[in-house]
Design an enzyme around this catalytic site. Structure first.
Site, PDB file in Angstrom:
ATOM      1  N   CYS A   1      68.480 -29.290  73.762  1.00  0.00           N
ATOM      2  CA  CYS A   1      67.555 -28.401  73.054  1.00  0.00           C
ATOM      3  C   CYS A   1      67.155 -27.200  73.897  1.00  0.00           C
ATOM      4  O   CYS A   1      67.178 -27.227  75.117  1.00  0.00           O
ATOM      5  CB  CYS A   1      66.328 -29.174  72.582  1.00  0.00           C
ATOM      6  SG  CYS A   1      65.493 -30.069  73.883  1.00  0.00           S
TER       7      CYS A   1
ATOM      8  N   ASP B   1      55.319 -33.008  72.230  1.00  0.00           N
ATOM      9  CA  ASP B   1      56.168 -33.187  71.048  1.00  0.00           C
ATOM     10  C   ASP B   1      55.386 -33.174  69.736  1.00  0.00           C
ATOM     11  O   ASP B   1      55.983 -33.229  68.660  1.00  0.00           O
ATOM     12  CB  ASP B   1      56.962 -34.492  71.151  1.00  0.00           C
ATOM     13  CG  ASP B   1      58.186 -34.366  72.041  1.00  0.00           C
ATOM     14  OD1 ASP B   1      58.519 -33.234  72.435  1.00  0.00           O
ATOM     15  OD2 ASP B   1      58.812 -35.394  72.351  1.00  0.00           O
TER      16      ASP B   1
END
Length: 422
Positions: free
Chosen positions: A117, A308
């Protein structure tokens, strides 16, 4: 390539069952490389990152059999390969987790520098330094990490300058076959690390300090471990995301298969915003709030507020009364979803690592683009309350970490379609 088409402002109600935690499953899959007996791993989420790790293990010579969609049997007794190639590793950064177990068991390995990512620098230096502390020689040549410990790894103190989840996991796995005692100082404390410790302990590794910032590991002085079957813990980030589905739509939803104390930073913040929660041993029910107040968040390592969940709470902030402030302290470039939320009408200003969000904003459906895994879920949350139809593109990011998200949301009454780009 797929995209999601979402009709906004549809009433939601019902329950959601949480899948196994991707971030627990990945190191546990890597740890099976240490085992000379077959291991069954249950409650694996069917997501792209898990499939990529399974493919990597298979490429290294492990025998894999899916016993059902969420249970994988792995036999790594006779691995024939200790090279993790670029083609497989580039697909996700978590591939670096094979470094520790391969080096510990085979005394030498070649692992490509990872991909994955795009949310800022996640250097592998901490992993390499940890392996060196255990006696490994490390060279980086042509994009590959060449690690060697001809006489095997030897226990030592490993001090992390910066807390690293995957760094702690790699050090744990390497130390499990090192001679003597290893101390990991400034270790990450995530529940996923605690479960990895439980898995390694099932193979005879002695670990003290589980859940604390200092771990003491006495390695098993064999060529391999005999690890036992394990069930992956519920995904606390997925659970938090569905709590945010309830919060942003102001709906009554019940989240099943959770571990409440793993979610405390998230549930504390939702209560502060104004939501009532019924927290049971295995479930949380969220009820509509009469008034949703603005909030402040600073992301921190566990047990602090998880990075997150930052994007999902940014979406939620657009619907709260007043001005919310989110400070991101763990990763750079982790506000890329802000500009996409602005396309839906969000009022967000950014200054380095601080986002300021003006609330009580009416969002309007639009085309938006996911930039990473958690950003994609934030855009879906915003689309659920936007007026009209939204289309979220590049959802391959979403598929890396959420199992059947559109199916689960549609079961609550949402109108979400997965379609192919023309």
């Amino acid at each position: 390539m797929d995209f999601l088409e979402i009709v906004g402002q549809v009433p939601l109600k019902g329950g959601v069952e949480i899948s196994g935690a991707k971030n627990s499953a990945l190191p546990i899959l890597a740890a099976t490389l240490l085992s000379q007996q077959e291991v069954k791993i249950k409650s694996l989420p069917q997501v792209v990152d898990i499939k990529a790790m399974a493919l990597l293990l298979q490429n290294l010579g492990a025998e894999l059999e899916w016993l059902d969609p969420n249970t994988l049997q792995i036999g790594a007794k006779s691995l024939h390969h200790t090279e993790a190639t670029y083609d497989l590793v580039r697909k996700m950064r978590a591939s670096i987790l094979v470094l520790g177990p391969l080096l510990a068991r085979f005394k030498e390995c070649l692992v490509s520098l990872p991909g994955g990512c795009a949310i800022g620098a996640r250097p592998v230096d901490l992993h390499l330094k940890a392996m060196q502390q255990l006696g490994a020689e490390i060279k980086i040549e042509q994009g590959y990490i060449h690690a060697k410990a001809s006489k095997g790894l030897k226990g030592n103190d490993i001090l992390f300058d910066k807390i690293s989840v995957t760094g702690t996991e790699n050090a744990l796995m390497a130390a499990s076959l090192a001679k003597g005692i290893t101390r990991i100082i400034n270790a990450a404390k995530e529940p996923e690390i605690a479960q990895l410790c439980t898995f390694l302990q099932s193979g005879g590794v002695e670990i003290e300090g589980v859940g604390s910032s200092e771990l003491k590991i006495r390695g098993v002085e064999n060529d391999a471990l005999n690890l036992k079957d394990i069930q992956i813990i519920p995904d606390r980030i997925e659970a938090g995301t569905y709590l945010c589905v309830g919060a942003i739509t102001n709906s009554q939803l019940k989240i099943h298969r959770i571990i409440p104390n793993h979610l405390q930073a998230i549930t504390d913040k939702l209560i502060e915003i104004g939501f009532s929660l019924d927290i049971q041993e295995n479930s949380i029910e969220i009820y509509p709030a009469k008034k949703r107040q603005a909030f402040e968040i600073t992301t921190k390592e566990y047990p602090g507020f998880p990075t997150d969940m930052q994007a999902q709470f940014m979406a939620l902030a657009t619907q709260c009364l007043g001005t919310s402030v989110i400070e991101e302290t763990l990763f750079e470039n982790r506000f890329m979803h802000a500009s996409e939320l602005q396309r839906l009408g969000a009022n967000i200003s950014l200054k380095t690592n601080v986002a300021t969000i003006s609330g009580s904003t009416e969002l309007t459906g639009s085309d938006v683009m996911a930039t990473d895994l958690r950003a994609s879920s934030a855009l879906i949350l915003a689309a659920l309350v936007a007026k009209g139809v939204s289309r979220v593109h590049r959802i391959y990011h979403l598929d890396r970490g959420y199992e059947r998200l559109e199916d689960k949301i549609n079961a609550l009454g949402a109108k979400v379609l997965r379609l192919k780009e023309k």
